[in-house]
Design an enzyme around this catalytic site. Structure first.
Site, PDB file in Angstrom:
ATOM      1  CB  ALA A  50      -0.899  -0.003   1.232  1.00 59.40           C
ATOM      2  CE  LYS A  78      -3.848   3.642   1.010  1.00 61.88           C
ATOM      3  NZ  LYS A  78      -2.586   3.405   1.709  1.00 61.88           N
ATOM      4  CG  LEU A 332      12.726  -2.000   5.430  1.00 61.03           C
ATOM      5  CD1 LEU A 332      12.535  -3.489   5.168  1.00 61.03           C
ATOM      6  CD2 LEU A 332      11.612  -1.472   6.322  1.00 61.03           C
ATOM      7  CB  ILE A 345       6.855   3.028  -0.441  1.00 58.92           C
ATOM      8  CG1 ILE A 345       7.038   1.505  -0.323  1.00 58.92           C
ATOM      9  CG2 ILE A 345       7.144   3.502  -1.861  1.00 58.92           C
ATOM     10  CD1 ILE A 345       6.110   0.667  -1.185  1.00 58.92           C
ATOM     11  N   GLY A 433       7.089  17.554   5.512  1.00 56.70           N
ATOM     12  CA  GLY A 433       6.662  16.257   6.014  1.00 56.70           C
ATOM     13  C   GLY A 433       5.171  15.994   5.963  1.00 56.70           C
TER      14      GLY A 433
HETATM   15  C1  LIG Z   1       4.930  -6.198   7.760  1.00 55.86           C
HETATM   16  C2  LIG Z   1       5.339  -5.076   6.868  1.00 55.86           C
HETATM   17  C3  LIG Z   1       4.380  -4.448   6.070  1.00 55.86           C
HETATM   18  C4  LIG Z   1       4.734  -3.376   5.262  1.00 55.86           C
HETATM   19  N1  LIG Z   1       3.786  -2.735   4.530  1.00 55.86           N
HETATM   20  C5  LIG Z   1       4.114  -1.614   3.863  1.00 55.86           C
HETATM   21  C6  LIG Z   1       3.136  -0.880   3.135  1.00 55.86           C
HETATM   22  O1  LIG Z   1       1.982  -1.260   3.055  1.00 55.86           O
HETATM   23  N2  LIG Z   1       3.535   0.249   2.523  1.00 55.86           N
HETATM   24  C7  LIG Z   1       4.821   0.705   2.565  1.00 55.86           C
HETATM   25  O2  LIG Z   1       5.115   1.772   2.037  1.00 55.86           O
HETATM   26  N3  LIG Z   1       5.773  -0.015   3.181  1.00 55.86           N
HETATM   27  C8  LIG Z   1       5.455  -1.139   3.832  1.00 55.86           C
HETATM   28  N4  LIG Z   1       6.424  -1.853   4.464  1.00 55.86           N
HETATM   29  C9  LIG Z   1       7.813  -1.458   4.325  1.00 55.86           C
HETATM   30  C10 LIG Z   1       8.343  -1.942   2.990  1.00 55.86           C
HETATM   31  O3  LIG Z   1       8.221  -3.328   2.872  1.00 55.86           O
HETATM   32  C11 LIG Z   1       9.814  -1.553   2.867  1.00 55.86           C
HETATM   33  O4  LIG Z   1       9.955  -0.201   3.133  1.00 55.86           O
HETATM   34  C12 LIG Z   1      10.304  -1.784   1.486  1.00 55.86           C
HETATM   35  O5  LIG Z   1      10.088  -3.085   1.102  1.00 55.86           O
HETATM   36  C13 LIG Z   1      11.765  -1.454   1.367  1.00 55.86           C
HETATM   37  O6  LIG Z   1      12.569  -2.457   1.842  1.00 55.86           O
HETATM   38  P1  LIG Z   1      14.120  -2.282   1.621  1.00 55.86           P
HETATM   39  O7  LIG Z   1      14.393  -2.175   0.172  1.00 55.86           O
HETATM   40  O8  LIG Z   1      14.607  -1.213   2.507  1.00 55.86           O
HETATM   41  O9  LIG Z   1      14.705  -3.649   2.218  1.00 55.86           O
HETATM   42  P2  LIG Z   1      14.656  -5.153   1.655  1.00 55.86           P
HETATM   43  O10 LIG Z   1      13.460  -5.420   0.846  1.00 55.86           O
HETATM   44  O11 LIG Z   1      14.908  -6.025   2.838  1.00 55.86           O
HETATM   45  O12 LIG Z   1      15.905  -5.240   0.693  1.00 55.86           O
HETATM   46  C14 LIG Z   1      17.205  -5.395   1.200  1.00 55.86           C
HETATM   47  C15 LIG Z   1      18.163  -5.677   0.061  1.00 55.86           C
HETATM   48  O13 LIG Z   1      19.485  -5.705   0.563  1.00 55.86           O
HETATM   49  C16 LIG Z   1      20.162  -6.829   0.050  1.00 55.86           C
HETATM   50  N5  LIG Z   1      21.200  -7.228   0.990  1.00 55.86           N
HETATM   51  C17 LIG Z   1      21.135  -7.269   2.343  1.00 55.86           C
HETATM   52  N6  LIG Z   1      22.310  -7.709   2.858  1.00 55.86           N
HETATM   53  C18 LIG Z   1      23.133  -7.936   1.799  1.00 55.86           C
HETATM   54  C19 LIG Z   1      24.468  -8.411   1.668  1.00 55.86           C
HETATM   55  N7  LIG Z   1      25.202  -8.749   2.708  1.00 55.86           N
HETATM   56  N8  LIG Z   1      24.962  -8.537   0.429  1.00 55.86           N
HETATM   57  C20 LIG Z   1      24.236  -8.209  -0.670  1.00 55.86           C
HETATM   58  N9  LIG Z   1      22.969  -7.761  -0.600  1.00 55.86           N
HETATM   59  C21 LIG Z   1      22.425  -7.636   0.618  1.00 55.86           C
HETATM   60  C22 LIG Z   1      19.074  -7.873  -0.121  1.00 55.86           C
HETATM   61  O14 LIG Z   1      19.447  -8.845  -1.044  1.00 55.86           O
HETATM   62  C23 LIG Z   1      17.922  -6.996  -0.645  1.00 55.86           C
HETATM   63  O15 LIG Z   1      18.086  -6.835  -2.034  1.00 55.86           O
HETATM   64  C24 LIG Z   1       6.089  -2.951   5.240  1.00 55.86           C
HETATM   65  C25 LIG Z   1       7.054  -3.613   5.993  1.00 55.86           C
HETATM   66  C26 LIG Z   1       6.700  -4.654   6.817  1.00 55.86           C
HETATM   67  C27 LIG Z   1       7.752  -5.356   7.625  1.00 55.86           C
END
Ligand SMILES: Cc1cc2nc3c(=O)[nH]c(=O)nc-3n(C[C@H](O)[C@H](O)[C@H](O)COP(=O)(O)OP(=O)(O)OC[C@H]3O[C@@H](n4cnc5c(N)ncnc54)[C@H](O)[C@@H]3O)c2cc1C
Length: 507
Positions: A50, A78, A332, A345, A433
């Site tokens: 979302a 949405k 994250l 996001i 913000g």
């Molecule tokens: C339960 C839940 C519900 C959510 N719902 C929403 C929502 O509805 N709306 C919203 O905006 N956000 C939501 N979020 C947040 C959203 O999922 C994240 O903000 C988004 O997916 C971004 O994740 P990311 O890219 O920071 O991390 P990740 O998706 O964890 O990506 C991390 C990356 O780092 C790489 N990596 C890590 N360590 C290494 C390493 N040592 N070597 C090489 N590569 C590595 C991995 O391979 C991966 O590619 C939710 C989160 C949770 C937990």
């Protein structure tokens, strides 16, 4: 001109690919080269379905075709979030993506509404929001923002498959020149004098060097947290949920809004996509165990589950700084605020867009770093307060979590906003913000906080005239909402993944 900045992004989730696609689309190659490292074996979080309306600005800025993206990501529209059982059991309200009342009266409308209530009206504020009424009727059309009519004063966001969105951005970023390296980072090399990150060493032995590093490594925060030791600010005493169980189920009614239902130890989301429905239970491990939460989730979803619930653990809080030395964390890796208002996001987008004008040269000027950190502090704190509001402003006392939240002390910045609104109906405004007064108003009133008084400006209309005009406006909104296309029909026409797939098979 000096050599382009070599930017290395660690991580290929939503954060990594949003950052990569924005850099490559908005900064000329003479100024930066972008390389992204990710590990398929580690994978991505993959939830995050979302979004918030700001995402359209991001997509537009980097030249994404909306219908094409929606088709590829099986996305739906949405218009807001429906909150069920939050203020008290049996209550429901919509936090809409659009004003209450006529667009040219948005600043004063809720004062008129408070006055009308004091005169005996029992109407609900969401009856004056076109976005909320369209959502309630299951309707959607694109707003014509050039017009000043009841049916043009709204925006929208998307529900999409998060994995497909990352994949879509990856395709776009690679076509535009981002180079991707598959591999797991095993070691991070730092400059022995400055502590700056110099390179990432992969398990394969390959070394990837850069001038500036973007940590998108997810919850682990491998660069900013683990390597550079940026501290963690814990907000779990206010945002007590620390687990989520997520499970998809068969496609259900394609309502154009997210539903968030308060539960016995947290809340449950329902997010309709073109091909399935996303469901999840966000809960606090202090108040329920995982098995019980899984049973509760599976009992409450409306269509057949497509697999077993997947558990995710998290803490609510953030890194004390998001930029340290030559590294910025995005996504994250920079912090996490639970997904109640779909803000993660948005935080990725705002971090990337605020970083671009502040990108340094080959060495970091601390003034740029400090400004970025200041802006991100504001973003995080505003969202934090708004999320806490949902928990604090409840009269539920049927479960321990709700009794705890209703009684907890909240940040002073939030207490001030609540008391100002309670007293006078005034909503504190700020420039940087999320969220706008529309959002604050819907949660305040939706959860039962009605101001004791209203602005003197609302007294300028005659009593009968005020009531008659408000009734007329309410009817106009409802009639116009009913005339719009059903959301699923609009999706089929505009960006239906299924109709395209069917056309492809026939041709
Ligand atoms: C339960 C839940 C519900 C959510 N719902 C929403 C929502 O509805 N709306 C919203 O905006 N956000 C939501 N979020 C947040 C959203 O999922 C994240 O903000 C988004 O997916 C971004 O994740 P990311 O890219 O920071 O991390 P990740 O998706 O964890 O990506 C991390 C990356 O780092 C790489 N990596 C890590 N360590 C290494 C390493 N040592 N070597 C090489 N590569 C590595 C991995 O391979 C991966 O590619 C939710 C989160 C949770 C937990």
């Amino acid at each position: 001109m000096s050599e382009p900045l070599d930017i290395v992004i660690l991580g290929g989730g939503t954060a990594g690919w949003m950052a990569a696609s924005a850099f490559v689309s908005l900064i000329p190659p003479s100024r930066c080269r972008v390389r992204l490292v990710e590990s398929e074996e580690i994978g991505i979080v993959g939830v995050g379905e979302a979004t918030f309306p700001e995402i359209k600005k991001f997509n537009d800025a980097i030249g994404i075709d909306e219908a094409e993206m929606m088709r590829a990501c099986k996305a739906a529209f949405k218009l807001g979030i429906e909150f069920v059982d939050w203020g008290f059991k049996g209550s429901r309200y919509i936090h809409p993506f659009g004003v209450h009342g006529p667009a040219n009266m948005a600043h004063i409308f809720h004062h008129l509404w408070v006055r009308a209530r004091q005169l005996g009206s029992s109407s609900d504020i969401e009856e004056y929001s076109f976005a909320a009424q369209a959502a309630r009727h299951g309707r959607f059309e694109l707003p014509d923002t050039h017009r000043q009519t009841v049916d043009s004063a709204y925006t929208y966001a998307y529900h999409f498959d998060a994995g497909l969105y990352s994949a879509y951005l990856r395709g776009l970023a690679e076509r535009r020149g981002v180079s991707r390296t598959e591999g797991k980072v095993q070691r991070v090399k730092q400059d022995s004098e400055t502590g700056d990150i110099r390179s990432l060493v992969l398990e394969s032995g390959e070394t990837i060097s850069g001038d500036f590093f973007i940590d998108c490594s997810g919850f682990r925060s491998l660069l900013l947290g683990e390597t550079l030791g940026a501290g963690w600010e814990d907000w779990s005493k206010w945002l007590v949920c620390d687990r989520a169980l997520a499970v998809a189920s068969e496609r259900d009614e394609l309502s154009p809004y997210t539903r968030s239902t308060a539960m016995e130890a947290g809340w449950r989301w329902r997010i309709p996509l073109q091909h399935r429905t996303g469901n999840g239970y966000v809960f606090s491990s202090r108040f329920i165990d995982e098995d019980e939460a899984a049973d509760s989730l599976l009992r409450s979803i409306e269509t057949k589950a497509l697999g077993e619930p997947r558990l995710l653990k998290f803490d609510s809080g953030r890194r004390v700084v998001n930029w340290k030395k030559n590294c910025v964390a995005v996504g994250l890796a920079s912090g996490f605020l639970e997904p109640l208002e779909s803000t993660s996001i948005y935080l990725i987008q705002i971090a990337v867009m605020q970083l671009i004008p502040l990108l340094p040269g080959k060495s970091v000027d601390p003034r740029l770093r400090d400004e970025f950190n200041r802006l991100m502090d504001l973003q995080y704190e505003r969202i934090r307060d708004f999320l806490i509001l949902h928990y604090k402003l409840t009269s539920r006392d049927d479960a321990e979590i709700w009794r705890y939240c209703a009684a907890m002390d909240v940040p002073e910045s939030l207490t001030r906003k609540i008391e100002l609104f309670r007293h006078s109906g005034i909503i504190e405004r700020y420039r940087e913000g999320l969220f706008t007064p529309i959002s604050w108003l819907s949660v305040f009133t939706g959860q039962g906080l009605i101001p004791e008084s209203y602005s003197p400006l609302a007294d300028s209309a005659q009593e009968e005239q005020l009531i008659a005009q408000m009734d007329e406006f309410r009817r106009d909104i409802r009639d116009r909402a009913e005339e719009m296309l059903p959301h699923d029909r609009f999706i089929d026409r505009y960006c239906g993944a299924q109709s395209v797939a069917a056309a492809d098979t026939q041709s």
